[in-house]
Write an enzyme that holds these catalytic residues in place. Structure first.
Site, PDB file in Angstrom:
ATOM      1  N   ASP A 191      53.478 -53.482  62.687  1.00 56.40           N
ATOM      2  CA  ASP A 191      53.065 -53.010  61.192  1.00 56.40           C
ATOM      3  C   ASP A 191      53.831 -52.881  60.287  1.00 56.40           C
ATOM      4  O   ASP A 191      55.125 -52.177  60.445  1.00 56.40           O
ATOM      5  CB  ASP A 191      52.498 -52.451  61.318  1.00 56.40           C
ATOM      6  CG  ASP A 191      51.413 -51.140  60.485  1.00 56.40           C
ATOM      7  OD1 ASP A 191      50.517 -52.256  60.561  1.00 56.40           O
ATOM      8  OD2 ASP A 191      52.047 -50.641  59.577  1.00 56.40           O
ATOM      9  N   ILE A 192      53.494 -53.008  58.542  1.00 57.23           N
ATOM     10  CA  ILE A 192      54.750 -52.381  57.596  1.00 57.23           C
ATOM     11  C   ILE A 192      54.611 -50.936  56.969  1.00 57.23           C
ATOM     12  O   ILE A 192      53.050 -50.752  57.760  1.00 57.23           O
ATOM     13  CB  ILE A 192      54.575 -53.515  56.535  1.00 57.23           C
ATOM     14  CG1 ILE A 192      55.194 -55.119  57.014  1.00 57.23           C
ATOM     15  CG2 ILE A 192      55.251 -52.949  55.261  1.00 57.23           C
ATOM     16  CD1 ILE A 192      54.393 -55.702  55.975  1.00 57.23           C
ATOM     17  N   GLU A 196      48.779 -55.732  56.749  1.00 55.48           N
ATOM     18  CA  GLU A 196      50.113 -55.756  56.777  1.00 55.48           C
ATOM     19  C   GLU A 196      50.385 -55.545  58.422  1.00 55.48           C
ATOM     20  O   GLU A 196      51.561 -55.426  58.635  1.00 55.48           O
ATOM     21  CB  GLU A 196      50.212 -54.382  56.442  1.00 55.48           C
ATOM     22  CG  GLU A 196      50.075 -53.731  57.292  1.00 55.48           C
ATOM     23  CD  GLU A 196      48.918 -52.815  56.473  1.00 55.48           C
ATOM     24  OE1 GLU A 196      48.341 -51.583  56.693  1.00 55.48           O
ATOM     25  OE2 GLU A 196      47.598 -53.167  55.808  1.00 55.48           O
TER      26      GLU A 196
END
Length: 556
Positions: free
Chosen positions: A425-426, A468
């Site tokens: 995950d960003i 994301e």
């Protein structure tokens, strides 16, 4: 062994055998009279009634050979067979325009017939002297002749093709066996008429022979027509039987092989503005690996450019690597649909004027059907790929990731093994979007997708899990190994420059990751994803982000 060496060896052995037998036992010149010459002429005619089967010719010549042996004696009959083979082969090769190039094959045929003849005659004489019954001795002599004849020819064809084509060999043997079933009774009848009614009456026994030979040619014509129709039917059935591109190409190629006689055959597909060979036979292995044809180049490129099938002599063609030097005729047809070019089919023959308008029409019909079949399969592949692909990043989508996870969990349950899942995950991506805008956010997602693709192994599966969040499936990888891979990716992402703002400001990102493995952490897809998610959210995110956490360490 090279084919030239084999051809010369057989020719010298067979002709030398004839000369040796004549030297040892003499030649009864008193047998050479008008009757001898008349029967020699009949034998030449019987050789000329041969028909083309695959890459060889078959005839019912054995009936006259059998009769000559009992009417004139073994040595005179052998000389007649040598002369009839020589002159008939000279005539056939001359009409094909290939006598000069294939003179060695003429002598090969003389030689192999002499080896077969003396093998059969020797077996008959030996068994007769050993006290075996006449009918058994004759049957064994005929069998040895048949066996040697087919064996010597098949070895020649194997050397010529570079491989053993079992189906073609079996088909030729079956048809040749059929010719013997007709030729042997005709020979027996001729000998009986000769012994009871004299020479000229015995020629009447050959009347049914030539009628049968004519029927045989008609039969082979029907076999050819049936083969052509079967090939067309196979391609038509393909359209509704499978949408797997590789299977369709294989069926199309096999259908083309059965539709027309050939010495080499190649199926091309149109890729990146060129015709690329995807399946071929008759060429040395890998000889066409890097070969490409542009539209307009050679006969195949010409067929593609004009969108019409072409038959031509090899002199007018593009030089093709590995093509036999004695190639005389080339036929090529384009594979085209209303949506564009699909590919091309090209066949060659070592015979002059081997292909006619009928062959071209049959192959063109097959090519039209094949083009539709291949295009539909390619379209299905493309659609399937799009259905499994995320539109923004080009990675596999959420549905495909779950399908593969199901497959791999089932495989572990049935066959054992292990695999791992990384969820990435960003960090702070919502704030990033609020600061730089969603267009910049999309660019970051694309760049990260490319980055992940470049930093995993060839067998690993990378997908966009949602928003994301990304997923990486690592086959045959334990949790600790997956942790090391995820940590390497995390560090590389943190060190990389992903974008720049309009004023030149460098944009970097960090990612957090959770790792879980099967069967170590979970034995179902739902449980595996849940545990990787827990490692991501309650491990990496909760502990400050820009971290990788393995589920089993989260518990510790």
């Amino acid at each position: 062994m090279k084919i030239k060496t084999y051809t010369i060896a057989v020719a010298l052995t067979g002709i030398g055998l004839l000369l040796m037998v004549i030297k040892l036992y003499g030649f009864p010149l008193d047998r050479v009279d008008l009757k001898y010459l008349v029967f020699l002429f009949v034998m030449i005619l019987s050789e000329l009634t041969s028909v083309q089967v695959n890459n060889t010719r078959l005839s019912m010549e054995f009936g006259t050979v059998y009769a000559a042996g009992f009417m004139f004696g073994i040595i005179p009959a052998a000389a007649m067979k040598a002369l009839s083979t020589f002159w008939s082969q000279v005539y056939i090769k001359s009409t094909e325009g290939s006598l000069e190039q294939e003179l060695d094959r003429v002598f090969f045929n003389v030689g192999q017939y002499m080896i077969s003849f003396f093998g059969g005659a020797g077996s008959y004489v030996f068994l007769k002297k050993a006290g075996f019954m006449e009918i058994f001795s004759q049957a064994m002599g005929i069998f040895v002749y048949f066996l040697l004849n087919n064996l010597l020819v098949e070895i020649f064809l194997v050397l010529e093709r570079g491989h053993f084509a079992f189906r073609k060999a079996l088909e030729a043997v079956q048809i040749d066996c059929g010719t013997y079933i007709i030729a042997v009774p005709v020979g027996v009848l001729t000998v009986w008429l000769y012994s009871h009614h004299g020479f000229y009456t015995s020629l009447l026994g050959l009347v049914p022979y030539f009628i049968m030979a004519y029927v045989f040619k008609i039969y082979m014509s029907l076999v050819t027509t049936n083969r052509e129709l079967t090939a067309l039917y196979d391609v038509a059935v393909t359209m509704s039987s499978t949408l797997n591109t590789d299977e369709v190409i294989k069926i199309v190629f096999d259908s083309a092989k059965n539709a027309v006689l050939w010495d080499t055959i190649c199926l091309f597909l149109y890729q990146n503005g060129c015709l690329v060979p995807v399946m071929y036979e008759g060429f040395p292995e890998d000889s066409l690996k890097d070969f490409r044809i542009k539209p307009g180049e050679g006969i195949t490129g010409k067929a593609l450019l004009t969108q019409k099938g072409v038959v031509s002599s090899y002199k007018e063609c593009l030089k093709v690597p590995g093509l036999p030097p004695d190639t005389k005729t080339v036929m090529s047809v384009p594979l085209i649909t209303s949506n564009g070019v699909v590919g091309a089919l090209t066949l060659t023959s070592n015979r002059k004027n081997a292909y006619n308008a009928k062959n071209l029409k049959i192959l063109s019909i097959l090519a039209n059907q094949a083009a539709v079949s291949i295009h539909n399969a390619q379209l299905f592949d493309k659609t399937s790929q799009l259905a499994a692909t995320d539109g923004l990043t080009g990675l596999y989508n959420h549905r495909y990731i779950y399908e593969r996870l199901e497959e791999m969990v089932n495989q572990v349950k049935t066959c054992g093994g292990t695999f791992s899942l990384i969820l990435i995950d960003i960090d702070h991506f919502k704030a990033f979007n609020d600061c730089y805008g969603h267009l910049m956010g999309d660019r970051i997602l694309k760049k990260l997708a490319d980055f992940l693709r470049q930093n995993v192994r060839s067998g690993d599966i990378v997908g966009r899990y949602g928003g994301e969040e990304f997923a990486i499936i690592l086959p045959d990888t334990s949790g600790s190994e997956a942790f090391a891979i995820a940590e390497r990716i995390r560090k590389a992402v943190a060190a990389a420059e992903f974008e720049r703002t309009e004023d030149g400001k460098k944009i970097s990102i960090t990612v957090s990751a959770g790792v879980a493995s099967c069967p170590e952490d979970a034995m179902s897809v739902k449980e595996l994803v849940n545990k990787a998610d827990q490692a991501l959210l309650f491990g990496a995110k909760k502990k400050g982000r820009n971290l990788v956490v393995e589920f089993k360490r989260l518990l510790g």
